[in-house]
Scaffold this active site. Structure first.
Site, PDB file in Angstrom:
ATOM      1  N   SER A 124       3.975  11.907  -8.307  1.00 53.96           N
ATOM      2  CA  SER A 124       4.076  13.339  -9.277  1.00 53.96           C
ATOM      3  C   SER A 124       5.515  13.627  -9.428  1.00 53.96           C
ATOM      4  CB  SER A 124       3.196  14.273  -8.521  1.00 53.96           C
ATOM      5  OG  SER A 124       3.555  14.470  -7.206  1.00 53.96           O
TER       6      SER A 124
ATOM      7  N   GLU B  78       1.465  -2.791  -0.902  1.00 56.68           N
ATOM      8  CA  GLU B  78       3.004  -2.891  -0.614  1.00 56.68           C
ATOM      9  C   GLU B  78       3.600  -1.956   0.097  1.00 56.68           C
ATOM     10  OE1 GLU B  78       3.570  -6.954  -2.637  1.00 56.68           O
ATOM     11  OE2 GLU B  78       4.737  -5.678  -1.136  1.00 56.68           O
TER      12      GLU B  78
HETATM   13  N1  LIG Z   1       6.358  -2.039  -0.059  1.00 57.35           N
HETATM   14  C1  LIG Z   1       7.032  -1.750  -1.256  1.00 57.35           C
HETATM   15  O1  LIG Z   1       7.269  -2.799  -2.066  1.00 57.35           O
HETATM   16  C2  LIG Z   1       7.333  -0.397  -1.513  1.00 57.35           C
HETATM   17  C3  LIG Z   1       7.254   0.421  -0.350  1.00 57.35           C
HETATM   18  N2  LIG Z   1       7.342   1.761  -0.534  1.00 57.35           N
HETATM   19  C4  LIG Z   1       7.412   2.709   0.575  1.00 57.35           C
HETATM   20  O2  LIG Z   1       6.816   3.931   0.194  1.00 57.35           O
HETATM   21  C5  LIG Z   1       7.528   5.095   0.739  1.00 57.35           C
HETATM   22  C6  LIG Z   1       8.403   5.869  -0.076  1.00 57.35           C
HETATM   23  O3  LIG Z   1       7.896   6.092  -1.048  1.00 57.35           O
HETATM   24  P1  LIG Z   1       6.700   7.367  -1.300  1.00 57.35           P
HETATM   25  O4  LIG Z   1       6.396   7.597  -2.567  1.00 57.35           O
HETATM   26  O5  LIG Z   1       7.184   8.408  -0.421  1.00 57.35           O
HETATM   27  O6  LIG Z   1       5.376   6.920  -0.480  1.00 57.35           O
HETATM   28  P2  LIG Z   1       4.290   7.987  -0.370  1.00 57.35           P
HETATM   29  O7  LIG Z   1       3.212   6.767   0.490  1.00 57.35           O
HETATM   30  O8  LIG Z   1       4.088   9.071   0.231  1.00 57.35           O
HETATM   31  O9  LIG Z   1       3.471   7.916  -1.824  1.00 57.35           O
HETATM   32  C7  LIG Z   1       3.247   6.695  -2.621  1.00 57.35           C
HETATM   33  C8  LIG Z   1       2.176   7.118  -3.445  1.00 57.35           C
HETATM   34  O10 LIG Z   1       1.115   7.667  -3.184  1.00 57.35           O
HETATM   35  C9  LIG Z   1       0.398   8.999  -3.234  1.00 57.35           C
HETATM   36  N3  LIG Z   1      -0.305   9.317  -2.191  1.00 57.35           N
HETATM   37  C10 LIG Z   1       0.374  10.106  -1.329  1.00 57.35           C
HETATM   38  N4  LIG Z   1      -0.620  10.457  -0.455  1.00 57.35           N
HETATM   39  C11 LIG Z   1      -1.914   9.995  -0.985  1.00 57.35           C
HETATM   40  C12 LIG Z   1      -3.167   9.887  -0.540  1.00 57.35           C
HETATM   41  N5  LIG Z   1      -3.676  10.501   0.521  1.00 57.35           N
HETATM   42  N6  LIG Z   1      -4.145   9.143  -1.371  1.00 57.35           N
HETATM   43  C13 LIG Z   1      -3.609   8.617  -2.491  1.00 57.35           C
HETATM   44  N7  LIG Z   1      -2.497   8.487  -2.855  1.00 57.35           N
HETATM   45  C14 LIG Z   1      -1.515   9.199  -2.273  1.00 57.35           C
HETATM   46  C15 LIG Z   1       1.763   9.393  -3.661  1.00 57.35           C
HETATM   47  O11 LIG Z   1       1.654  10.509  -4.898  1.00 57.35           O
HETATM   48  P3  LIG Z   1       2.634  11.839  -4.584  1.00 57.35           P
HETATM   49  O12 LIG Z   1       3.850  11.388  -4.326  1.00 57.35           O
HETATM   50  O13 LIG Z   1       2.334  12.394  -6.084  1.00 57.35           O
HETATM   51  O14 LIG Z   1       2.147  12.800  -3.699  1.00 57.35           O
HETATM   52  C16 LIG Z   1       2.704   8.325  -4.423  1.00 57.35           C
HETATM   53  O15 LIG Z   1       2.146   8.286  -5.865  1.00 57.35           O
HETATM   54  C17 LIG Z   1       8.390   4.266   1.844  1.00 57.35           C
HETATM   55  O16 LIG Z   1       7.704   4.248   3.330  1.00 57.35           O
HETATM   56  C18 LIG Z   1       8.844   2.899   1.383  1.00 57.35           C
HETATM   57  O17 LIG Z   1       8.985   1.997   2.112  1.00 57.35           O
HETATM   58  C19 LIG Z   1       7.886   2.273  -1.635  1.00 57.35           C
HETATM   59  C20 LIG Z   1       8.413   1.436  -2.611  1.00 57.35           C
HETATM   60  C21 LIG Z   1       8.010   0.040  -2.606  1.00 57.35           C
END
Ligand SMILES: NC(=O)C1=CN([C@@H]2O[C@H](COP(=O)(O)OP(=O)(O)OC[C@H]3O[C@@H](n4cnc5c(N)ncnc54)[C@H](OP(=O)(O)O)[C@@H]3O)[C@@H](O)[C@H]2O)C=CC1
Ligand SMILES: O=C(O)[C@H](O)CS(=O)(=O)O
Length: 495
Positions: A191, A264
């Site tokens: 978001s 990922e």
């Molecule tokens: N392995 C990889 O390739 C990557 C890993 N990451 C990891 O992600 C993290 C940072 O990214 P970040 O966006 O903060 O990670 P989050 O896990 O907080 O969010 C990732 C996505 O999941 C959504 N989300 C959050 N809670 C839920 C839920 N309960 N159910 C379904 N969807 C949900 C978020 O929505 P919203 O934000 O709208 O709440 C967002 O779209 C770090 O730990 C990073 O290491 C990031 C990029 C690449």
């Protein structure tokens, strides 16, 4: 000030900037009329309002995807490849506009944003080619009257949830293989950064991806949409990029239907500098690996281990190199580091620095919010880092480089592997036997040797341990969207 009008004025094609959802082939506001705001991290301004879809509207997109998928899969691989190729061409034609939209909502410097757009487009290009190479097998029968075939078919509707840190590439890294395989694809972007995803939808529509086959579903209800994806039986595949914590939630929610999942997840990358390393190369690698996207990538160096004999020299060179780099608005020329995504991210970096100080570390560079205010943060170097400090086990996700000292190769490997994560790792050394030993001993899905940049569409990207399941990119990435079928044919002798 940077609002919607200001951003649109920067674009050659302002139609790429939309706040409407791309739902089942139509551009739509939320039925409720509800929206959520998207802000520019550099200035804190509200960029625009975006349709805030409900779970019921997401379910409607899934229905449309399910209806459209069969016809998409029935087209020849070459036909799907040509449509994807057109999408790739449009992404590259609009690279500058897509970069500006990305920087406006996420904050990274424009050069990095345009680099992400090209990186993201490379997955569409790559899987347009791979679409035509989804081969099967014939296997010598186990009996004279048996013929065995193995065919691979698209899994069905794939549902994606993506993070804010790479709001373009983390979508195309999934959509490319999914669409190439003949799947339909619905995505709920973070978001904080939905605009890049919606711009991808504009160009997917123009490229001729059939209506309903690809939907972009912005919503502030991340958990509700996640539940819909996991509980809706028409969704055959969940593909997620984000934190390990959320990955666990999705895996638990997918268990009831044994839903196929690709994950990922988080990282905690070690970056090891041995005493036979080229220190100037190692410093360049550390800068690229640690500070790309202001340290907000899952493959950033989270811990920097330096062998005792070169520790001080490396620390001095790193600080001197960092001092030549600038913090600023990503839309401004010459910016090396943009702002962090939000104040929560700033507070996490501050907590890691405070914890390290309390446990005896020294902040030799940076260590505080930047005088530009907001979520800008000084590039920071900490010496005297030890394994009991928070950044040894938690992902910092910010511009903080903790330098740990080690004596032996065995000690470095043990320290590097001492984590639940296993995504990316890096080391600098020149002795061939050491390079081979250390590459084999590191418990990670990715090992960078004498390089801090490993991301490419041609190689399998993914983690082991609690950093994920599956691989993205490379010839392996399309397997995540295919099911293997064994056909056993009984052949009767001529009567
Ligand atoms: N392995 C990889 O390739 C990557 C890993 N990451 C990891 O992600 C993290 C940072 O990214 P970040 O966006 O903060 O990670 P989050 O896990 O907080 O969010 C990732 C996505 O999941 C959504 N989300 C959050 N809670 C839920 C839920 N309960 N159910 C379904 N969807 C949900 C978020 O929505 P919203 O934000 O709208 O709440 C967002 O779209 C770090 O730990 C990073 O290491 C990031 C990029 C690449
Ligand atoms: O979101 C991420 O961290 C990306 O996976 C990093 S990369 O693919 O651009 O290296």
């Amino acid at each position: 000030m940077l609002d919607r009008t200001d951003l649109a004025a920067l674009l050659r094609d302002p139609d790429l900037l939309t706040g409407r959802a791309y739902l089942a082939g139509d551009w739509a506001d939320a039925a409720s009329g509800q929206t959520f705001e998207v802000r520019n991290p550099a200035r804190g301004d509200v960029l625009m309002q975006v349709a805030d879809l409900s779970r019921a509207e997401v379910a409607r997109a899934i229905d449309a995807a399910h209806d459209a998928q069969k016809a998409w899969a029935a087209r020849t691989a070459k036909d799907r490849a040509q449509v994807l190729r057109r999408w790739f061409e449009l992404l590259m034609e609009h690279r500058e506009d897509l970069g500006r939209i990305l920087t406006a909502e996420q904050g990274k410097p424009l050069a990095e944003a345009e680099g992400e757009v090209a990186y993201g487009a490379s997955f569409v290009e790559w899987f347009a080619e791979e679409a035509k190479r989804v081969y099967g097998d014939t296997i010598p029968g186990h009996a004279p009257d048996k013929r065995i075939q193995v065919i691979r078919q698209p899994i069905g509707v794939a549902a994606a949830i993506t993070p804010w840190n790479f709001p373009n590439a983390m979508i195309t890294r999934k959509a490319g293989p999914a669409l190439a395989a003949g799947c339909a694809f619905v995505v709920r972007p973070a978001s904080l950064t939905p605009l890049s995803a919606l711009a991808l939808g504009v160009l997917a529509d123009r490229a001729g991806i059939p209506k309903g086959v690809f939907s972009v579903l912005p919503s502030s209800d991340s958990s509700g949409v996640g539940q819909e994806f996991c509980e809706n039986p028409k969704v055959a595949k969940i593909t997620f990029t984000g934190s390990t914590e959320v990955g666990r939630i999705l895996l638990r929610q997918s268990a009831d239907q044994i839903k196929k999942c690709s994950m990922e997840l988080g990282g905690n990358a070690p970056f090891i500098v041995f005493d036979d390393a080229d220190l100037d190369d190692a410093v360049e690698g550390a800068i690229a690996c640690k500070f790309r996207n202001a340290g907000q990538t899952c493959v950033c160096a989270n811990r920097i281990y330096v062998q005792a004999g070169v520790y001080n020299a490396f620390a001095d060179k790193l600080q001197a190199r960092l001092a030549r780099m600038s913090v600023g608005d990503g839309l401004e020329e010459g910016t090396d580091f943009g702002p962090l995504i939000d104040m929560a991210a700033v507070e996490k970096v501050e907590a890691h620095i405070a914890d390290a100080r309390d446990k005896g570390a020294e902040v030799v560079m940076g260590g505080a919010r930047h005088d530009k205010g907001g979520s800008f943060f000084q590039p920071t170097v900490v010496t005297g880092a030890t394994q009991d400090m928070a950044f040894a086990t938690e992902e910092t996700f910010g511009p903080l480089a903790p330098l740990f000292r080690f004596d032996t190769e065995e000690e470095a490997i043990a320290l590097a592997n001492d984590t639940i994560f296993g995504l990316a790792s890096y080391f600098y050394a020149n002795d061939l036997s050491r390079v081979t030993r250390v590459s084999e001993a590191l418990e990670y899905g990715i090992v960078g040797v004498n390089t801090g940049l490993i991301s490419t569409e041609v190689a399998p990207f993914g983690g082991v341990k609690q950093s994920g399941l599956g691989r993205e990119g490379s010839r392996y990435g399309i397997d995540e969207f295919l099911e293997m079928k064994y056909v056993c044919l009984s052949v009767k002798p001529e009567a």
